[in-house]
Write an enzyme that holds these catalytic residues in place. Sequence first.
Site, PDB file in Angstrom:
ATOM      1  N   CYS A 131       0.838  -1.202   0.000  1.00 34.05           N
ATOM      2  CA  CYS A 131       0.000   0.000   0.000  1.00 34.05           C
ATOM      3  C   CYS A 131       0.873   1.252   0.000  1.00 34.05           C
ATOM      4  CB  CYS A 131      -0.919  -0.036   1.213  1.00 34.05           C
ATOM      5  SG  CYS A 131      -1.885   1.474   1.426  1.00 34.05           S
ATOM      6  N   CYS A 134      -0.199   4.009   2.312  1.00 34.05           N
ATOM      7  CA  CYS A 134       0.139   3.779   3.723  1.00 34.05           C
ATOM      8  C   CYS A 134       1.635   3.939   3.968  1.00 34.05           C
ATOM      9  CB  CYS A 134      -0.238   2.358   4.154  1.00 34.05           C
ATOM     10  SG  CYS A 134      -1.800   1.768   3.537  1.00 34.05           S
ATOM     11  N   ASP A 135       2.468   3.397   3.104  1.00 39.03           N
ATOM     12  CA  ASP A 135       3.886   3.271   3.417  1.00 39.03           C
ATOM     13  C   ASP A 135       4.835   4.035   2.493  1.00 39.03           C
ATOM     14  OD1 ASP A 135       3.316   1.504   5.562  1.00 39.03           O
ATOM     15  OD2 ASP A 135       2.979  -0.104   4.140  1.00 39.03           O
TER      16      ASP A 135
END
Length: 304
Positions: A131, A134-135
């Site tokens: 993701c 997200c990261d």
Amino acid sequence: MENLAIIGSGIAGLTAAIYAARANLKPAVISGKDEGGQLMLTTTVENYPCFPEGILGPEMISLARKQAKKFGTRFYDGNVLKVEKKGEAFEITTEEEKIEAKAVIIATGASARMLGLESEKKYWNKGVHTCATCDGAFYDGKEVAVAGGGDSAMEEALFLTHNAAKITIIHRRDSFRASKIMQERVLGNEKIKVMWDSEIEEVTGDGSKVTGLKLRNVKTSTRSQIKTDAMFLAIGHIPNTAFLKGLAELDEQGYIIATETKTKVAGLFAAGDCADKKYRQAITAAGTGCQAALEAERYLESRQ
Ligand code: NAP
């Protein structure tokens, strides 16, 4: 007989449980085999409102679980094998027992498809991610790779241009299956390079983080190695809905078809990634968990 059974204990299921418990429905959550869902596999979540310093995914789940329990949610361990409609009610078969419920919310999530390499498991969250939203921010100014050739891979690569200095898309064929507009954006972005016809054979690293990838050209069988600080997998997701075949309506990829969380089966609702192939965010999963609980509450009231 339970009033409401919630299958899945990720952020969608737990949010549904908080709302349903506060409405005094005394919901029962059936946790499933990957208790806590995809957030248990993430490190810091920096895009969930109210946590300006970020919060660890597992900590978020632990807090949501505590909140659901505080209002009277009960938890069953176990993995659901089957859900059947028996008259007006539902019968849920887990590996251990049968549970009856007047209404059911499915919140079983989706799992990112993996390449199936040992090295990808070894470097999971140490450079291997699924993701970018997200990261991606962990790779400011770094070199990253994205695996895949669909819309998700295009989206991940474009998102990564906000942080990374260089992005290499690795795709197993010589053309993308992504929509034309997404392809054009990717191919027109000077930070993004594409390696066509390439299969990832191994993720290499120094033991604590990813340092590169070993590749094989599928047409020439030539092997090569690239340097990278991370690999973002975007080779599709698999919704965890196989146990619903014959009950809920699923699309061709297995996602539950629902409108405002209501499926075509009266009393059966869906929340989170098992019914969402587009957004797949913690906040949208929590949002649909809330919606599903409100819809279930209305449904149960209408049957009294
Ligand atoms: P997808 O369209 O199924 O694409 C998966 C990609 O991964 C394909 O290019 C596939 O290669 C590759 N792949 C699959 N298994 C692989 C393996 N084992 N090794 C290497 N490569 C592998 O999945 P998606 O991109 O997640 O999209 C899913 C759906 O959501 C699509 O309908 C998409 O349009 C939609 N979506 C839309 C948006 C948007 O509109 N903004 C954003 C994201 C997703 P091949 O091409 O060779 O099969």
